[in-house]
Write an enzyme that holds these catalytic residues in place. Structure first.
Site, short mmCIF file in Angstrom:
data_model
loop_
_atom_site.label_atom_id
_atom_site.label_comp_id
_atom_site.label_asym_id
_atom_site.label_seq_id
_atom_site.Cartn_x
_atom_site.Cartn_y
_atom_site.Cartn_z
N ILE A 34 1.62 -2.61 0.54
CA ILE A 34 0.77 -3.79 0.67
C ILE A 34 -0.41 -3.53 1.61
O ILE A 34 -1.42 -4.25 1.55
CB ILE A 34 1.63 -4.99 1.15
N ASN A 91 10.27 7.07 7.76
CA ASN A 91 10.54 6.73 9.15
C ASN A 91 12.00 6.34 9.32
O ASN A 91 12.59 5.70 8.45
CB ASN A 91 9.64 5.58 9.59
N GLN A 98 9.77 2.59 12.48
CA GLN A 98 10.20 2.05 11.18
C GLN A 98 10.14 0.53 11.23
O GLN A 98 10.71 -0.09 12.13
CB GLN A 98 11.63 2.51 10.85
N HIS A 104 12.94 4.01 2.64
CA HIS A 104 11.79 4.17 1.73
C HIS A 104 11.07 5.46 2.07
O HIS A 104 10.97 5.86 3.21
CB HIS A 104 10.83 2.99 1.81
P1 AMP Z 1 7.76 1.73 7.72
O1 AMP Z 1 6.98 1.58 9.01
O2 AMP Z 1 7.98 3.16 7.35
O3 AMP Z 1 9.02 0.91 7.75
O4 AMP Z 1 6.80 1.20 6.58
C1 AMP Z 1 6.92 -0.07 6.00
C2 AMP Z 1 5.80 -0.20 5.00
O5 AMP Z 1 6.08 -1.29 4.17
C3 AMP Z 1 4.42 -0.44 5.63
O6 AMP Z 1 3.52 0.59 5.18
C4 AMP Z 1 4.02 -1.82 5.07
O7 AMP Z 1 2.65 -1.92 4.79
C5 AMP Z 1 4.87 -1.91 3.81
N1 AMP Z 1 5.19 -3.26 3.36
C6 AMP Z 1 5.68 -4.28 4.09
N2 AMP Z 1 5.88 -5.36 3.31
C7 AMP Z 1 5.54 -4.99 2.05
C8 AMP Z 1 5.52 -5.65 0.79
N3 AMP Z 1 5.92 -6.94 0.65
N4 AMP Z 1 5.10 -4.98 -0.29
C9 AMP Z 1 4.68 -3.69 -0.18
N5 AMP Z 1 4.68 -3.01 0.98
C10 AMP Z 1 5.09 -3.65 2.08
#
Ligand code: AMP
Length: 120
Positions: A34, A91, A98, A104
């Site tokens: 996002i 992460n 994270q 993911h």
């Molecule tokens: P992390 O810091 O590795 O947990 O990354 C989480 C990622 O999820 C970040 O890059 C956010 O921009 C992404 N994210 C959070 N909410 C959503 C969502 N609803 N749809 C797509 N990506 C998301």
């Protein structure tokens, strides 16, 4: 850390909130981040309830692991970044910052990604 079934990616998997899906199979779902940090920024998540790679690598079945790893490669190739190069990143926990506690893999590509990680 116990798995939180109400984390945002669990809700995406249940179809409770939308995502820009690019791939889905038995073991994995992939969708656009996002808040993209590169021209291509796709997240690939396993369908099972795993907090992070640490949890996934310890508890997932061989079939889940194989299916997930293959999905990451397939998604990167389909996104068109395999030729020019891409980075995958996952992460885990506090020091990595994270944000979402469902495992993911980030796929970044579409530009020169520069250095590996920011300096301390
Ligand atoms: P992390 O810091 O590795 O947990 O990354 C989480 C990622 O999820 C970040 O890059 C956010 O921009 C992404 N994210 C959070 N909410 C959503 C969502 N609803 N749809 C797509 N990506 C998301």
């Amino acid at each position: 850390m116990p798995y939180d079934p109400n984390n945002i990616f669990a809700r995406i998997l249940r179809g409770e909130i939308p995502c820009k899906k690019v791939h889905e199979d038995e073991h994995a779902l992939a969708f656009h981040d996002i808040n993209p940090q590169a021209p291509t920024h796709i997240l690939v998540i396993p369908k099972g309830a795993y907090v992070s790679h640490d949890d996934f690598s310890a508890k997932a079945s061989d079939a889940e692991i194989a299916g997930f790893v293959r999905a990451v490669g397939q998604v990167a190739r389909a996104a068109g970044v395999a030729e020019t190069g891409y980075r995958i990143l996952a992460n885990h926990g506090r020091d990595s910052h994270q944000e979402v506690p469902h495992f993911h893999i980030h796929i970044f590509g579409g530009r020169d990604l520069k250095g590996m990680i920011p300096k301390a």
